[in-house]
Scaffold this active site. Structure first.
Site, PDB file in Angstrom:
ATOM      1  N   THR A 260       0.834  -1.209   0.000  1.00 39.28           N
ATOM      2  CA  THR A 260       0.000   0.000   0.000  1.00 39.28           C
ATOM      3  C   THR A 260       0.866   1.256   0.000  1.00 39.28           C
ATOM      4  OG1 THR A 260      -1.631  -1.232   1.260  1.00 39.28           O
ATOM      5  CG2 THR A 260      -1.879   1.144   1.255  1.00 39.28           C
TER       6      THR A 260
ATOM      7  N   HIS B  38       2.077   1.947  -3.445  1.00 33.69           N
ATOM      8  CA  HIS B  38       1.071   2.616  -4.291  1.00 33.69           C
ATOM      9  C   HIS B  38       1.068   4.124  -4.028  1.00 33.69           C
ATOM     10  CE1 HIS B  38      -0.721  -0.967  -5.922  1.00 33.69           C
ATOM     11  NE2 HIS B  38      -0.908  -1.481  -4.726  1.00 33.69           N
TER      12      HIS B  38
END
Ligand code: ZN
Length: 369
Positions: free
Chosen positions: A40, A43
Site C-alpha cells: 500500500t 502505491h
C-alpha cells in the site's frame, strides 16, 4: 519529529521535520520503535491511479506507513485499556463502532472504516497518533522488527485459517511469492497443512518460502499445464483442498480454480489491476461446490491474538522474511528494494531511532532474540 511525508501529487516522498501529532481524547501517542514498508505504501509512494483516487491531492501533505510497533508515551482523556509504557502495534483498519459489520463482529469490513497511513497520517515517523480501539498490546519479549510485521502476518493468518479454521492435515496451493504468500507458507505449516505448494516468479523469495514452510515451489518458468499436473499428481489426482490467490494476477486466479479440488476453498487476497475475468463460473464454482473467501484485513482481534501467539511462542520465525533493515532516513533505499524486479526483497523494516536499528542488527547477527 522526523517523518516521511507525501507532499506533492507525484511519485516520491520527502523526509521532513513535521509537528509531533496531537492526540484526540480517544487516541494514544506511540513512539515508533519499528515500522515496515507494505505494498500500500508503494502505491502511495508511486502515486498511482489507486492512490490518486483514494487519497487525492487535497489531503496532502500526509505521512506514509501503517505497519508499526512502538511504546505508548501519552494517552487521551477517554483512554482506559491502554496505558503509558505499553508496547503496542496497531490494527490498520480503524473501524467505526456504529457500522453494521462492527455490530456483527466483522469490524475489519466496515463501510465507514478508515485506514491508518491511507486515510490519515501514518507510522513512517518518530511518533504516531492511534485510536485506542485498534491498539494491540505486544508481548514485551517480541522484538519490534517482528512486532511491526503482525499486520501483514494477520492477513496471512486470516487467509490460511479462513472462516472455518479447518486447515490441519489439508493440502494448500499458494499463488504469489511476495510477503503475503511467503508468510502464508509459514502460517500454513504451523497450522498443520500437510502439502504446501508455493507458486511464484523469483527464485530468491521462493527459497525463503521453502525456509518458512513450503514443501514444493513452482516457478512461472513452467507452463501452466505443468504446474497444474504437478499439483494433481501430488494430491492423488484430486487437486488441493485450499487455494490462496496472493499474486493479484488473473492467470493465477484461473489456475487456482483448476488446482482446487471439488468442495475445496478458494481464498481471494490479491488485487487485480483489471478485475474482469474470463472464468467458467458454472464449472469452476457451482458444480465444483467450492467456497470462495475474500480477505480484506484481519479479524479484530481474533487474528491478532493468534498471530502474536505464533510469534511470542517462537513457533513461527519471521527472520527469513526480513530482507532489509534501514534507518528511517534511508526510506528511499527501502522503497527501491521493495520495488526491485525480479523480487529479491520481502520485508523492509525502518527504524526512526538509530539505537533500535543497531540492537536489531546485533540480534540478527547473533541470531538471538
Ligand atoms: Zn500492510
Amino acid at each position: 519529529m522526523k517523518a516521511i511525508v507525501k507532499t506533492k501529487p507525484q511519485p516520491g516522498a520527502e523526509l521532513l521535520d513535521a509537528p509531533t501529532p496531537r492526540i484526540a481524547p480517544d487516541q494514544v501517542l506511540v513512539k515508533v520503535r519499528a515500522t515496515s514498508i507494505c505494498g500500500t505504501d508503494v502505491h502511495i509512494y508511486k502515486w498511482d491511479p489507486w492512490a490518486q483516487g483514494r487519497i487525492g491531492e487535497k489531503r496532502l501533505p500526509q505521512i506514509l506507513g501503517h505497519e508499526v510497533a512502538g511504546e505508548v508515551v501519552e494517552v487521551g482523556s477517554h483512554v482506559s485499556r491502554i496505558k503509558i509504557g505499553d508496547y503496542v502495534s496497531a490494527e490498520t483498519h480503524i473501524y467505526d463502532p456504529g457500522d453494521l459489520t462492527a455490530l456483527l463482529e466483522q469490524k475489519h469490513l466496515g463501510e465507514h472504516m478508515k485506514i491508518l497511513g491511507v486515510d490519515c497520517d501514518g507510522a513512517f515517523a518518530e511518533y504516531i497518533a492511534v485510536p485506542e480501539r485498534v491498539c494491540w498490546k505486544n508481548d514485551p519479549s517480541l522484538p519490534p522488527e517482528f512486532a511491526t510485521l503482525q499486520e501483514p502476518l494477520g492477513n496471512a493468518v486470516y487467509a490460511v485459517l479462513g472462516e472455518d479454521y479447518d486447515v490441519a492435515g489439508k493440502t494448500m496451493v499458494i499463488f504469489g511469492d511476495g510477503p503475503a504468500g511467503v508468510l502464508s507458507a509459514g502460517v500454513a505449516r504451523v497450522c498443520g497443512a500437510t502439502k504446501i505448494f508455493l507458486v511464484g516468479r523469483s527464485a530468491i523469495t521462493l527459497e525463503v518460502g521453502k525456509k518458512m514452510g513450503a514443501d514444493y515451489t513452482l516457478t512461472l518458468d513452467l507452463e501452466p499445464e505443468e504446474r497444474i499436473s504437478f499439483v494433481l499428481d501430488h494430491t492423488g489426482g484430486n487437486g488441493a483442498d485450499i487455494v490462496l490467490e496472493m499474486a493479484g494476477n488473473p492467470q493465477a486466479v484461473l489456475e487456482g480454480f483448476k488446482v482446487l479440488r471439488r468442495g475445496g476453498r478458494f481464498t481471494a487476497f490479491g488485487v487485480l489491476s483489471s478485475p474482469e475475468l474470463n472464468l467458467d463460473y458454472n464449472n469452476s464454482l457451482v458444480f465444483k461446490g467450492i467456497q470462495v473467501h475474500g480477505i480484506n484485513g484481519r479479524k479484530i482481534f481474533d487474528t491478532w491474538y493468534r498471530a502474536s501467539n505464533f510469534l511470542s511462542s517462537g513457533r513461527l520465525d519471521l527472520s527469513p522474511l526480513i530482507t532489509h533493515m534501514f534507518p528511517l532516513e534511508d526510506f528511499e533505499k527501502g522503497f527501491q528494494a521493495v520495488m526491485h524486479r525480479p523480487r529479491n526483497c520481502l520485508k523492509v523494516v525502518l527504524f526512526p531511532h538509530e539505537k533500535e536499528l543497531e540492537i536489531a542488527q546485533a540480534r540478527r547477527s547473533n541470531n538471538v532474540r
